[in-house]
Write a protein that holds these residues in place. Sequence first.
Motif, PDB file in Angstrom:
ATOM      1  N   THR A  68       2.362   1.720   1.853  1.00 44.76           N
ATOM      2  CA  THR A  68       2.425   2.672   2.966  1.00 44.76           C
ATOM      3  C   THR A  68       3.736   3.428   2.949  1.00 44.76           C
ATOM      4  O   THR A  68       3.771   4.647   3.152  1.00 44.76           O
ATOM      5  CB  THR A  68       2.265   1.925   4.302  1.00 44.76           C
ATOM      6  OG1 THR A  68       0.984   1.297   4.328  1.00 44.76           O
ATOM      7  CG2 THR A  68       2.392   2.882   5.469  1.00 44.76           C
ATOM      8  N   LYS A 112       3.878   6.007   0.338  1.00 42.82           N
ATOM      9  CA  LYS A 112       3.008   7.137   0.684  1.00 42.82           C
ATOM     10  C   LYS A 112       3.708   8.120   1.628  1.00 42.82           C
ATOM     11  O   LYS A 112       3.503   9.330   1.538  1.00 42.82           O
ATOM     12  CB  LYS A 112       1.716   6.606   1.313  1.00 42.82           C
ATOM     13  CG  LYS A 112       0.710   7.685   1.688  1.00 42.82           C
ATOM     14  CD  LYS A 112      -0.590   7.068   2.187  1.00 42.82           C
ATOM     15  CE  LYS A 112      -0.391   6.326   3.494  1.00 42.82           C
ATOM     16  NZ  LYS A 112      -1.681   5.824   4.052  1.00 42.82           N
ATOM     17  N   TRP A 113       4.535   7.596   2.529  1.00 38.81           N
ATOM     18  CA  TRP A 113       5.130   8.435   3.575  1.00 38.81           C
ATOM     19  C   TRP A 113       6.521   8.974   3.223  1.00 38.81           C
ATOM     20  O   TRP A 113       6.916  10.017   3.730  1.00 38.81           O
ATOM     21  CB  TRP A 113       5.212   7.648   4.882  1.00 38.81           C
ATOM     22  CG  TRP A 113       3.895   7.507   5.582  1.00 38.81           C
ATOM     23  CD1 TRP A 113       2.771   8.256   5.373  1.00 38.81           C
ATOM     24  CD2 TRP A 113       3.554   6.563   6.602  1.00 38.81           C
ATOM     25  NE1 TRP A 113       1.766   7.843   6.203  1.00 38.81           N
ATOM     26  CE2 TRP A 113       2.211   6.802   6.978  1.00 38.81           C
ATOM     27  CE3 TRP A 113       4.255   5.544   7.241  1.00 38.81           C
ATOM     28  CZ2 TRP A 113       1.559   6.075   7.948  1.00 38.81           C
ATOM     29  CZ3 TRP A 113       3.610   4.807   8.221  1.00 38.81           C
ATOM     30  CH2 TRP A 113       2.270   5.066   8.570  1.00 38.81           C
TER      31      TRP A 113
END
Length: 202
Positions: A55, A58-59
């Motif tokens: 995550t 991804k960010w």
Amino acid sequence: MTQHVSTPRPGRGRRPAAEVRASVLAAAGRLLLEDGLPAVTFERVAKEAGSSKVTLYKWWPSPGALAAEAYFTRSAPLLQFPDTGDIRADLTSQLTAFVRWLVRDGAAKPVAELLGAAQTDPDVAQAWAEQYARPRRELARTRLERARSQGQLRADADLDVVVDQLWGACYHRLLVLRVPFDEELVPRLVEHALHGAASPTG
């Protein structure tokens, strides 16, 4: 006899993205202020936030970019720009909050580390400029423009120079001279920015 009916507990499920992001930024902000920039790794932040490294990848393009956004998020409520109608009082209030954040609340070291990282990490440099430095500068300019329209500043006052004089002086002492300073510096900075150093007959 009263019968108690138990309510089934909902399954954990997947947390909303906004909640996950907030917990990640909170964890990164804590690590940044407590242990410095090197502590902000995707692995450690994911563990602290109860998230996954996937995550975070991804960010954010890098741990430095995550640390920068965590700093912005953590500092924003503390550095609001007041507007009481008195520009001297408002500059003094905002600059005092900024200096207190640096020297009392422990932000000096992370700020120095982030700005150092920005010299070699384009992601940190972009985040610092676009998400923090320019927006905060615009907040100051907006307040100064309002003061100028109210006649509290000269019509030809260079607002960018005023901003440089005030906040730039703090960064210069923190990053270049590396000399101690505290809130007692603030009234002198504001006085010189608003009235200069020339004598009345100079």
